[in-house]
Design an enzyme around this catalytic site. Structure first.
Site, PDB file in Angstrom:
ATOM      1  N   ASP A  33       1.303  -1.679  -0.395  1.00 45.27           N
ATOM      2  CA  ASP A  33      -0.156  -0.091   0.204  1.00 45.27           C
ATOM      3  C   ASP A  33       1.268   1.938  -0.085  1.00 45.27           C
ATOM      4  OD1 ASP A  33      -2.073   1.277   0.314  1.00 45.27           O
ATOM      5  OD2 ASP A  33      -2.440   1.505   2.221  1.00 45.27           O
ATOM      6  N   ASN A  81     -10.790  -2.422  -5.537  1.00 44.86           N
ATOM      7  CA  ASN A  81     -10.064  -2.122  -6.499  1.00 44.86           C
ATOM      8  C   ASN A  81     -10.339  -1.474  -7.970  1.00 44.86           C
ATOM      9  OD1 ASN A  81      -6.820  -2.369  -5.385  1.00 44.86           O
ATOM     10  ND2 ASN A  81      -7.944  -1.416  -4.761  1.00 44.86           N
TER      11      ASN A  81
HETATM   12  C1  FPP Z   1      -2.400  -0.114  -3.610  1.00 43.42           C
HETATM   13  O1  FPP Z   1      -1.574   0.859  -3.481  1.00 43.42           O
HETATM   14  C2  FPP Z   1      -2.158  -0.709  -4.749  1.00 43.42           C
HETATM   15  C3  FPP Z   1      -2.001  -1.427  -5.808  1.00 43.42           C
HETATM   16  C4  FPP Z   1      -2.904  -1.006  -5.830  1.00 43.42           C
HETATM   17  C5  FPP Z   1      -1.728  -1.510  -6.851  1.00 43.42           C
HETATM   18  C6  FPP Z   1      -0.243  -2.545  -6.550  1.00 43.42           C
HETATM   19  C7  FPP Z   1       0.778  -3.193  -7.282  1.00 43.42           C
HETATM   20  C8  FPP Z   1       1.839  -3.086  -7.120  1.00 43.42           C
HETATM   21  C9  FPP Z   1       3.311  -2.809  -6.581  1.00 43.42           C
HETATM   22  C10 FPP Z   1       2.526  -3.827  -9.109  1.00 43.42           C
HETATM   23  C11 FPP Z   1       2.417  -4.997  -9.169  1.00 43.42           C
HETATM   24  C12 FPP Z   1       2.758  -5.573 -10.146  1.00 43.42           C
HETATM   25  C13 FPP Z   1       3.122  -6.953 -10.759  1.00 43.42           C
HETATM   26  C14 FPP Z   1       3.001  -7.500 -11.966  1.00 43.42           C
HETATM   27  C15 FPP Z   1       2.310  -7.703  -9.616  1.00 43.42           C
HETATM   28  P1  FPP Z   1      -2.873   2.460  -3.264  1.00 43.42           P
HETATM   29  O2  FPP Z   1      -2.554   2.620  -4.518  1.00 43.42           O
HETATM   30  O3  FPP Z   1      -3.771   2.242  -2.519  1.00 43.42           O
HETATM   31  O4  FPP Z   1      -1.740   3.290  -2.523  1.00 43.42           O
HETATM   32  P2  FPP Z   1      -2.359   4.933  -1.941  1.00 43.42           P
HETATM   33  O5  FPP Z   1      -2.653   4.138  -0.634  1.00 43.42           O
HETATM   34  O6  FPP Z   1      -1.452   5.306  -1.886  1.00 43.42           O
HETATM   35  O7  FPP Z   1      -3.793   5.277  -2.968  1.00 43.42           O
END
Ligand code: FPP
Length: 253
Positions: A33, A81
């Site tokens: 996250d 999501n």
């Molecule tokens: C949550 O952070 C993260 C995600 C929804 C996506 C995570 C994906 C990756 C790290 C890429 C992985 C790649 C592969 C191929 C498996 P957020 O968007 O909720 O962050 P925030 O809380 O700051 O808004």
């Protein structure tokens, strides 16, 4: 206690060797996250944070291999999501589509097996095909099992398992008395994995967000304010060290 905050590449190997003298977790799960905030803080669109978030995941797969951690489950896209703005969802789909292909050779070389856990029916066809091709290409690898939780929701997973159990009983393929924890675990997406020993969540939130609710019954939890793209090798090693300092009693004394 922060002991690995000044980790230098030169002493990384010796720290890994030191950690290996104690039992390391067999299965680590991560809630990655903080990508969106990482990007916003720098004035970039959120997708830049997601792209940056691929880097720590790659490094942690390598560390798992070095430490002898057999299973890594990465929460990459939750069933909730899908409700994000269309632009972010399509940006993420494109990122997964590209990353799976660009990393496949390296993952294969390192003996990493890719397993997709989640609701496949929701995933766009071309992205699902990429994942399934990667699953096929890596199915004989056994060094690290990388479960990519994608379109994943734990309540939905549990409900689906309950439906399967009822169907099996209705069709006389199982008896109601067969329905114990082991049998039920075998109906989950994670059917072939031991439960996580350690769950890491970056980004500062103190919750588990519909991730592996059944499987983390006795997992040790490690929460950090570090945003996922800033999650370093040193902090991962710190989390493993913290885990080794815990007294796991599993309800006993
Ligand atoms: C949550 O952070 C993260 C995600 C929804 C996506 C995570 C994906 C990756 C790290 C890429 C992985 C790649 C592969 C191929 C498996 P957020 O968007 O909720 O962050 P925030 O809380 O700051 O808004």
């Amino acid at each position: 206690m922060k002991i690995f905050s000044n980790l230098l590449p030169s002493n990384k190997i010796s720290i890994i060797e030191e950690l290996k003298k104690q039992p390391v977790p067999l299965h680590v799960a991560v809630i990655m996250d903080g990508n969106g905030r990482w990007a916003s803080e720098r004035g970039f669109p959120r997708i830049v944070g997601h792209k940056e978030g691929v880097k720590p995941l790659k490094r942690i797969v390598c560390l798992c291999s070095d430490l002898g951690i057999k299973y890594l489950t990465a929460y990459s896209f939750s069933s909730e999501n899908w409700k994000r703005p269309q632009k972010e969802v399509s940006g993420l789909m494109q990122l997964f589509f590209e990353t799976i292909a660009s990393e496949l050779e390296e993952l294969n070389k390192n003996g990493v097996r890719i397993v997709l856990i989640g609701n496949r029916k929701m995933i766009p066809r071309k992205v699902l095909k990429r994942f399934e091709d990667a699953e096929n290409a890596t199915k004989n690898n056994n060094n690290v099992i990388l479960n990519i939780a994608f379109s994943y929701g734990s309540r939905q997973e549990i409900l689906e398992a309950a439906r399967k159990a009822c169907t099996n009983i209705k069709n006389n393929e199982a008896d109601i008395n067969d329905l114990d924890e082991k049998y039920f675990s075998g109906l989950l997406f994670t059917q072939n994995c031991p439960d996580p020993d350690l769950l890491i969540r970056t980004g500062g939130e103190l919750r588990v967000s519909n991730f592996l609710l059944w499987q983390i019954a006795y997992s040790e939890l490690y929460f950090t304010k570090t945003l996922w793209p800033d999650f370093t090798d040193a902090e991962f090693l710190q989390a493993i060290h913290d885990y080794q300092c815990r007294n796991r009693r599993f309800g006993k004394i």
